[in-house]
Design an enzyme around this catalytic site. Structure first.
Site, short mmCIF file in Angstrom:
data_model
loop_
_atom_site.label_atom_id
_atom_site.label_comp_id
_atom_site.label_asym_id
_atom_site.label_seq_id
_atom_site.Cartn_x
_atom_site.Cartn_y
_atom_site.Cartn_z
N CYS A 4 28.22 35.69 56.29
CA CYS A 4 28.72 35.67 54.91
C CYS A 4 27.85 36.60 54.06
CB CYS A 4 28.67 34.25 54.36
SG CYS A 4 28.96 34.15 52.59
N ASP A 30 26.87 42.74 39.63
CA ASP A 30 27.99 43.14 40.50
C ASP A 30 27.85 44.62 40.87
OD1 ASP A 30 31.06 41.79 41.00
OD2 ASP A 30 30.83 43.95 41.31
N ASN A 87 37.33 33.41 41.03
CA ASN A 87 38.59 33.65 41.72
C ASN A 87 38.66 32.77 42.96
OD1 ASN A 87 39.31 35.69 39.86
ND2 ASN A 87 38.07 37.18 40.97
N HIS A 100 31.44 32.14 43.74
CA HIS A 100 30.69 32.95 42.78
C HIS A 100 31.41 32.95 41.45
CE1 HIS A 100 33.46 35.54 45.08
NE2 HIS A 100 33.60 36.24 43.98
P1 AMP Z 1 35.86 38.44 44.13
O1 AMP Z 1 36.83 39.56 44.30
O2 AMP Z 1 36.17 37.53 42.98
O3 AMP Z 1 35.64 37.68 45.42
O4 AMP Z 1 34.49 39.10 43.71
C1 AMP Z 1 33.59 39.65 44.62
C2 AMP Z 1 32.71 40.56 43.83
O5 AMP Z 1 31.57 40.85 44.61
C3 AMP Z 1 33.34 41.89 43.46
O6 AMP Z 1 33.33 42.03 42.04
C4 AMP Z 1 32.46 42.93 44.16
O7 AMP Z 1 32.29 44.10 43.40
C5 AMP Z 1 31.17 42.15 44.33
N1 AMP Z 1 30.32 42.60 45.42
C6 AMP Z 1 30.69 42.86 46.71
N2 AMP Z 1 29.63 43.21 47.45
C7 AMP Z 1 28.55 43.17 46.62
C8 AMP Z 1 27.15 43.43 46.77
N3 AMP Z 1 26.63 43.81 47.94
N4 AMP Z 1 26.34 43.30 45.68
C9 AMP Z 1 26.86 42.93 44.49
N5 AMP Z 1 28.16 42.64 44.28
C10 AMP Z 1 29.00 42.77 45.32
ZN ZN Z 2 28.05 32.15 52.13
#
Ligand code: AMP
Ligand code: ZN
Length: 114
Positions: A4, A30, A87, A100
């Protein structure tokens, strides 16, 4: 959970731009910001989404929201306002299956969302 992304970030195995950390929570920016301020708050414990929350998670959730309030005050965005979003699943637009909370601020945010 071994495979994960956010568990790995919580464990420090994958780097993040950290804003706050304690024994239960991590807040980090993010990687693909959708607003001038866009950070995520995650529980360190793996919870797949808000759909998996139970009564036992009350204290954790209280801590999530009080931490968000404090961080937003520290970042100076409380007066202008902000949005907290989580989400859930495919239709909710969830791409990372570890609970998150997005915190977005620094611009006027449209409603309803797309
Ligand atoms: P969701 O689409 O609601 O699941 O949000 C996931 C979020 O995680 C998105 O806004 C991505 O830009 C962010 N994300 C994915 N990988 C990383 C990472 N390595 N560091 C920081 N944010 C991330
Ligand atoms: Zn996890």
């Amino acid at each position: 959970m071994t495979d994960c992304l956010f568990c790995k970030i919580a464990a420090g195995e994958i780097p993040s731009n950290k804003l706050y950390e304690d024994e239960d929570l991590l807040a980090f920016y993010d990687i693909d910001p959708q607003a001038p301020v866009h950070f995520l708050v995650i529980p360190k414990r793996h919870i797949p989404s808000a759909a998996a929350l139970t009564q036992e998670d009350q204290a954790l959730l209280g801590k999530v929201f009080s931490t968000i309030a404090r961080l937003c005050a520290e970042l100076g965005v409380t007066e202008g306002g902000y949005r907290v979003v989580t989400n859930v699943g495919k239709d909710g637009g969830q791409s990372v299956p570890h609970l998150h909370f997005h915190v977005l601020a620094g611009r006027s945010l449209a409603w309803p969302p797309g």
